[in-house]
Design a protein around this motif. Structure first.
Motif, PDB file in Angstrom:
ATOM      1  N   PRO B  97       0.835  -1.145  -0.111  1.00 40.90           N
ATOM      2  CA  PRO B  97      -0.228  -0.020  -0.053  1.00 40.90           C
ATOM      3  C   PRO B  97       0.967   1.140  -0.124  1.00 40.90           C
ATOM      4  N   GLU B  98       0.648   2.165  -0.745  1.00 46.42           N
ATOM      5  CA  GLU B  98       1.298   3.354  -0.832  1.00 46.42           C
ATOM      6  C   GLU B  98       1.653   4.057   0.654  1.00 46.42           C
ATOM      7  N   SER B 100       2.071   2.761   3.250  1.00 47.37           N
ATOM      8  CA  SER B 100       3.133   1.929   4.033  1.00 47.37           C
ATOM      9  C   SER B 100       4.731   2.511   3.838  1.00 47.37           C
ATOM     10  N   GLY B 101       4.713   3.322   2.761  1.00 40.91           N
ATOM     11  CA  GLY B 101       6.290   3.788   2.548  1.00 40.91           C
ATOM     12  C   GLY B 101       7.058   2.649   2.148  1.00 40.91           C
TER      13      GLY B 101
END
Lengths: 93, 376
Positions: B97-98, B100-101
């Motif tokens: 997921p974006e 989450s980094g």
């Protein structure tokens, strides 16, 4: 505006076999262009960008003959008629 | 390249799934396992760290994760042993997921779920996370309980990166599984992935001031036996261990091996007391001791180990076998297989008593898995 995108051989299967694509519409920057490319060919996105939207470290994008690394990165402006070339860096094995 | 003849498979045939730095090879034999046919490279030019065979629900599907230095990782499958693969533009995305980094670097491990859940698959990836598919690989999502684990910020990358390289699934209880991360150690879930507890009691971390921390061990491989799933073997970055309680505790079983450093580990398909390792000299010199290529076998759950050398080079053999470089087939008289970084593939069709080099000159081998063909 119309932008021509030239793909490297490795990515042609991700674009239904087309080595060159003509993208019509409003693409003010390289990022806008890549977003539009990902809508048309979804698996291309992950080949070019990380989950955070950064260009993969060993991928080069040229506008005309100049790498966007030496311009404004993904914020580099595009003009009608530009050719964007995507190419692997010469790093790697 | 693949031919129609090499794609025909009969019950009892064995297909070795060999991942290399330059593609995957499918190497086949009949149940005698005395002659082999090499087919490949598939995913030509890509590094293939993860392969698995899914024979559930009538499938004969091979999954492969190909990694391109430039273009990243693509997961692909073949239902005809390599005659055709998932088209790249149909490949399922495996994405963090974006928010989450995190960004996917590599898939290190692929594993089908239990037989009762034939559409479930798992992928262990770098940076360390477990992905799950519940629709036979069409879509994937990270297991949140591990992705958001409070220890994550203290996990350190090993030499190969911060990778989740091992998944051990309980054969009948889908909620229970164990994973290993370099360098974080072993974690286990008993509730389907909602929570994960470190399971490293007794496992040494030679490179830390505290040699027995709660987590932070550099575990290289864990394997179990499906018929006795609470019995685990663990090859550590220095240390060889056995657990008889699903990882609640570990006992040192490095009894009589020339080195307790190594990567590869496999358990006999029909005897939980029998396991195989390939010791390496040290972390500073990651080659087999004395330049003699020897597999070590225990038949008493680690109480003793014996060297197996018949048919293996015993002079000037500066060989290395990596963490996924050894596997067994399912035959009663088991086939044991391992590949080296120098591109040699060795096979035994008699529980490891005698060995033969069945391929020489492959690209560096990073992964060896097997498919034992059952009736369609």
């Amino acid at each position: 505006m119309t932008i021509t995108v030239v793909l490297p051989r490795a990515l042609v299967p991700h674009a239904r076999g087309a080595p060159t694509l003509a993208l019509h519409g409003d693409h003010p920057t390289v990022r806008h262009l890549l977003d539009a490319l990902a809508v048309e060919h979804p698996t291309l996105r992950d080949r070019l960008l990380t989950e955070q939207g950064a260009l993969r470290p060993h991928v080069n994008v040229f506008v005309g003959e100049e790498s966007v690394k030496y311009l404004d990165g993904l914020a580099t402006s595009l003009r009608d008629g530009d050719t964007v070339v995507i190419a692997p860096a010469v790093s790697g094995g | 390249m693949a031919t129609a003849a090499t794609q025909q498979r009969s019950e009892g045939d064995v297909v070795l799934l060999v991942g290399t730095m330059k593609g995957a090879f499918l190497i086949s034999s009949d149940r005698a396992r005395s002659t082999w046919t090499i087919d490949g490279p598939h995913l030509r030019g890509e590094t293939v760290y993860a392969l698995t065979y899914d024979g559930r629900a009538g499938r004969r599907r091979v999954w492969a994760a190909g990694h391109s230095f430039h273009w990243g990782t693509v997961l692909r499958a073949t239902d005809d042993f390599g005659a055709s693969w998932t088209s790249p533009d149909q490949a399922p995305p495996v994405r963090f997921p974006e928010e989450s980094g995190l960004a996917l670097k590599q898939i290190w491990q692929l594993l089908p779920g239990i037989a009762d859940e034939p559409d479930t698959l798992y992928a262990g990836v770098e940076p360390a996370a477990l992905f799950e598919s519940r629709d036979a690989g069409r879509s994937w999502a990270p297991v949140r309980g591990l992705l958001e684990h409070p220890h994550r910020e203290r996990w350190e990358p090993g030499g190969g990166g911060l990778c989740l390289h091992t998944i051990v699934q309980h054969p009948t209880d889908a909620a229970r599984k164990l994973i290993a991360i370099s360098t974080a150690g072993v974690y286990r879930t008993d509730d389907g992935g909602a929570t994960w507890q470190p399971r490293n009691v007794g496992v040494r971390a030679e490179f830390l001031p505290n040699k027995y921390p709660e987590f932070g061990q550099c575990v290289h491989k864990v394997a179990h036996h499906p018929a006795r799933p609470e019995r685990l073997y663990l090859q550590n970055h220095w240390g060889l261990y056995r657990s008889d309680d699903w990882g609640d505790s570990w006992q040192d079983v490095a009894n009589g091996v020339p080195s307790d450093f190594g990567f590869a580990l496999a358990v006999h398909p029909h005897d939980p007391d029998t396991a195989y390792i390939v010791p390496l000299e040290s972390d500073e010199f990651r080659c087999v001791p004395e330049a003699k290529l020897r597999v070590y076998r225990t038949r008493d759950a680690g109480a003793t180990w014996e060297p197996l050398a018949e048919g293996l080079p015993q002079q000037d053999a500066y060989e290395t076998v990596l963490r996924d470089g050894m596997a067994t087939d399912e035959h009663e008289r088991a086939g044991i297989y391992f590949g080296t970084r120098s591109g040699k593939l060795f096979a035994s069709n008699d529980d490891g008593d005698r060995w033969r080099c069945i391929a020489d000159g492959l690209p560096p081998i990073v992964c060896v898995k097997t498919a034992t063909i059952t009736a369609a």
